[in-house]
Design an enzyme around this catalytic site. Structure first.
Site, mmCIF file in Angstrom:
data_model
loop_
_atom_site.group_PDB
_atom_site.id
_atom_site.type_symbol
_atom_site.label_atom_id
_atom_site.label_comp_id
_atom_site.label_asym_id
_atom_site.label_seq_id
_atom_site.Cartn_x
_atom_site.Cartn_y
_atom_site.Cartn_z
ATOM 1 N N HIS A 190 -11.166 -14.098 3.465
ATOM 2 C CA HIS A 190 -12.450 -13.311 3.218
ATOM 3 C C HIS A 190 -13.579 -14.413 2.570
ATOM 4 O O HIS A 190 -14.602 -14.001 2.891
ATOM 5 C CB HIS A 190 -12.221 -12.268 1.931
ATOM 6 C CG HIS A 190 -11.180 -11.195 2.426
ATOM 7 N ND1 HIS A 190 -10.560 -10.056 1.588
ATOM 8 C CD2 HIS A 190 -10.313 -11.036 3.874
ATOM 9 C CE1 HIS A 190 -9.960 -9.428 2.290
ATOM 10 N NE2 HIS A 190 -9.648 -9.710 3.389
ATOM 11 N N ASP A 225 -4.625 -13.739 -2.458
ATOM 12 C CA ASP A 225 -4.046 -13.520 -0.782
ATOM 13 C C ASP A 225 -4.259 -14.617 -0.291
ATOM 14 O O ASP A 225 -5.190 -14.977 0.385
ATOM 15 C CB ASP A 225 -4.875 -12.317 -0.475
ATOM 16 C CG ASP A 225 -4.291 -10.804 -1.119
ATOM 17 O OD1 ASP A 225 -3.628 -11.000 -1.686
ATOM 18 O OD2 ASP A 225 -4.744 -9.975 -0.421
ATOM 19 N N HIS A 281 0.855 -1.133 0.082
ATOM 20 C CA HIS A 281 0.152 0.085 -0.052
ATOM 21 C C HIS A 281 0.980 1.125 0.248
ATOM 22 O O HIS A 281 2.163 1.151 0.504
ATOM 23 C CB HIS A 281 -0.772 0.093 1.262
ATOM 24 C CG HIS A 281 -1.792 -0.998 1.728
ATOM 25 N ND1 HIS A 281 -1.264 -2.164 2.147
ATOM 26 C CD2 HIS A 281 -3.140 -1.215 1.485
ATOM 27 C CE1 HIS A 281 -2.350 -3.059 2.278
ATOM 28 N NE2 HIS A 281 -3.381 -2.381 1.898
ATOM 29 N N ASP A 297 2.379 1.963 3.193
ATOM 30 C CA ASP A 297 3.192 1.043 3.941
ATOM 31 C C ASP A 297 4.596 1.563 3.843
ATOM 32 O O ASP A 297 5.506 1.468 4.774
ATOM 33 C CB ASP A 297 3.281 -0.368 3.193
ATOM 34 C CG ASP A 297 1.694 -0.801 3.222
ATOM 35 O OD1 ASP A 297 1.232 -0.631 4.002
ATOM 36 O OD2 ASP A 297 1.457 -1.754 2.438
HETATM 37 C C1 XUL Z 1 -7.752 -6.509 4.299
HETATM 38 C C2 XUL Z 1 -7.111 -6.833 3.207
HETATM 39 C C3 XUL Z 1 -6.035 -5.954 2.629
HETATM 40 C C4 XUL Z 1 -6.018 -5.857 1.035
HETATM 41 C C5 XUL Z 1 -5.165 -5.058 0.480
HETATM 42 O O1 XUL Z 1 -8.524 -7.313 4.727
HETATM 43 O O2 XUL Z 1 -6.909 -8.083 2.824
HETATM 44 O O3 XUL Z 1 -4.950 -5.885 3.110
HETATM 45 O O4 XUL Z 1 -5.208 -7.043 0.888
HETATM 46 O O5 XUL Z 1 -5.686 -3.948 0.868
HETATM 47 CO CO CO Z 2 -5.984 -9.388 1.246
#
Ligand code: XUL
Ligand code: CO
Length: 438
Positions: A270, A295, A100, A103
């Site tokens: 998620h 992710d 980000h 960061d």
């Molecule tokens: C939040 C999340 C973030 C995104 C990037 O839950 O997963 O870290 O991957 O903003």
């Molecule tokens: Co994420």
């Protein structure tokens, strides 16, 4: 260059019988799997935020992490973290990073100061990238931490916030482009609501789409050709997040004619927060041609929020890699460890161990998934399960040659239906056997 983790040497592959905590048991970067080196299937990335800026803070207490950059401040802190991050990636053989804007550089007191800080840090990071050969998988903008984003960013009721978020994403896109980022991610952050009582959901959805269109247009203007990604998440921090899950995001993209510009970045934790399995979300994306990146992490079913743990579950990694292989890979996406060490695992060694376990878990998942693909038992089972559509009335349905009248006429003559077993337990046994064998 200064060495930050001098007690830890380059992590080597030692094979599955190794008992060395600081060695790979399964991840053998150059080993060919389905005609490609493992590293090209997996495209592992370090998450800058959890790895370098995360301090182990939770809502009951302050940071616990012990890091070699502790005690530093200002730009020198940010520079040390970057140098340490590239050393960590080099030692682990992680070839990409994700970040980000917030960061990598301090926020500053004004937007102009924020831009200047970013420029200075991008110079520094560019230099580290050249030195190590490490690449940027994706960049993103943190439009959720600062109090100005209390009611959202692109979906804020305050137009000044919309403008500020646009200025922030514009810059994040430009620096991602400068760093050769292969993707750009939107995670909705606070794009959602806590109560419908104060929310114009119609306007917020329209504005969110307007914002994304502006990002696409700006990318064209600056020549950024990377893949745009949206990362679904159902709740946390807001009660309801607009990018709830894959199907919701796909419907949104189609409504606003953005579906040709975006794919999805699927995060395991998620998916489970949305009440789905990780495999389900990957599958939904794959069959819709929208699987962009991953992710990689896992949640704790007993805790129930986004705990972002390093992935250790071989079964889940296998099913995920099965979807990835069926998708013909992830590139230009990859596997970003959006994962953090537990608050109690505060030593540097824990950081290395966690990455090693995450990488080994997905390497083994890849090997098992490849075995399943080669054996073809699951594929064959599914093909046979639908064989009634290969001929006769089924083929006519597929070819759109029949209507309700034709089908009623057919059903009147074939109303004694015979079904076949779905054999779920047998298929689960096949997966277990493949896991034991690798
Ligand atoms: C939040 C999340 C973030 C995104 C990037 O839950 O997963 O870290 O991957 O903003
Ligand atoms: Co994420």
């Amino acid at each position: 260059m200064k060495e930050y983790f001098s007690d830890i040497k380059k992590i080597a592959f030692e094979g599955k019988d190794s008992t060395n905590d600081l060695a790979f048991k399964y991840y053998n970067s150059e080993q060919l799997v389905a005609g490609k080196p493992m590293k090209e299937h997996l495209r592992f990335a370090m998450s800058y935020w959890h790895t370098l800026t995360g301090e182990g803070v939770d809502m009951f207490g302050s940071g616990t992490m012990l890091r070699p950059w502790d005690g530093q401040e200002g730009m020198s802190l940010y520079k040390s973290r970057a140098e340490a991050g590239f050393e960590l990636m080099s030692k682990l053989g992680v070839e990409f990073f994700c970040f980000h804007d917030l960061d990598i550089a301090p926020e500053g007191h004004t937007l102009k100061e924020k831009y200047d800080n970013l420029d200075e840090m991008v110079d520094h990071i560019e230099h580290l990238m050249k030195e190590t050969g490490i690449k940027c998988l994706w960049g993103t903008s943190n439009a959720f931490s600062h109090p100005r984003f209390v009611h959202g960013a692109a979906t804020s009721p305050n137009a000044d916030v919309f403008a500020f978020a646009a200025a922030q994403v514009k810059k994040a896109l430009e620096i991602t482009h400068r760093l050769g980022g292969e993707n750009y991610v939107f995670w909705g952050g606070r794009e959602g609501y806590d109560t419908l009582l104060n929310t114009d959901t119609g306007l917020e959805a329209d504005n969110y789409a307007r914002f994304l269109k502006m990002a696409v247009n700006h990318a064209k203007k600056i020549g950024f050709t990377g893949q745009f990604l949206i990362e679904p998440k159902p709740k946390e921090p807001t009660t309801h997040q607009y990018d709830f899950d894959s199907m919701t995001v796909l419907a949104f993209l189609r409504k606003y004619h953005l579906d040709n510009n975006f794919k999805l970045n699927i995060e395991a934790n998620h998916a489970t927060l949305a009440g789905h399995s990780f495999q389900h979300e990957l599958n939904v994306c794959r069959i819709n041609g929208a699987l962009g990146s991953i992710d990689a992490n896992q949640g704790d079913p007993l805790v129930g929020w986004d705990t972002d743990q390093f992935p250790t579950n071989i079964y889940e990694a296998t099913l995920a890699m099965y979807e990835v292989l069926k998708n013909n890979g992830l590139a230009p996406g990859g596997l970003n460890f959006d994962a953090k060490v537990r608050r109690g695992s505060f030593e540097v060694k824990d950081l290395f161990i966690s990455y090693i376990i995450g990488m080994d878990t997905f390497a083994r998942g890849l090997l098992v998934a490849d075995k399943l693909m080669q054996d073809g038992v699951l594929e064959d089972f599914v093909t046979k399960r639908y064989q009634s559509y290969h001929s006769g009335i089924g083929k006519k349905i597929i070819n759109n040659e029949v209507d309700f009248e034709d089908l009623a006429c057919y059903a009147l003559k074939h109303d004694q239906i015979i079904n076949q077993s779905g054999r779920q337990e047998l298929l689960e046994e096949i997966i277990n056997r493949a896991i034991y064998s690798v």
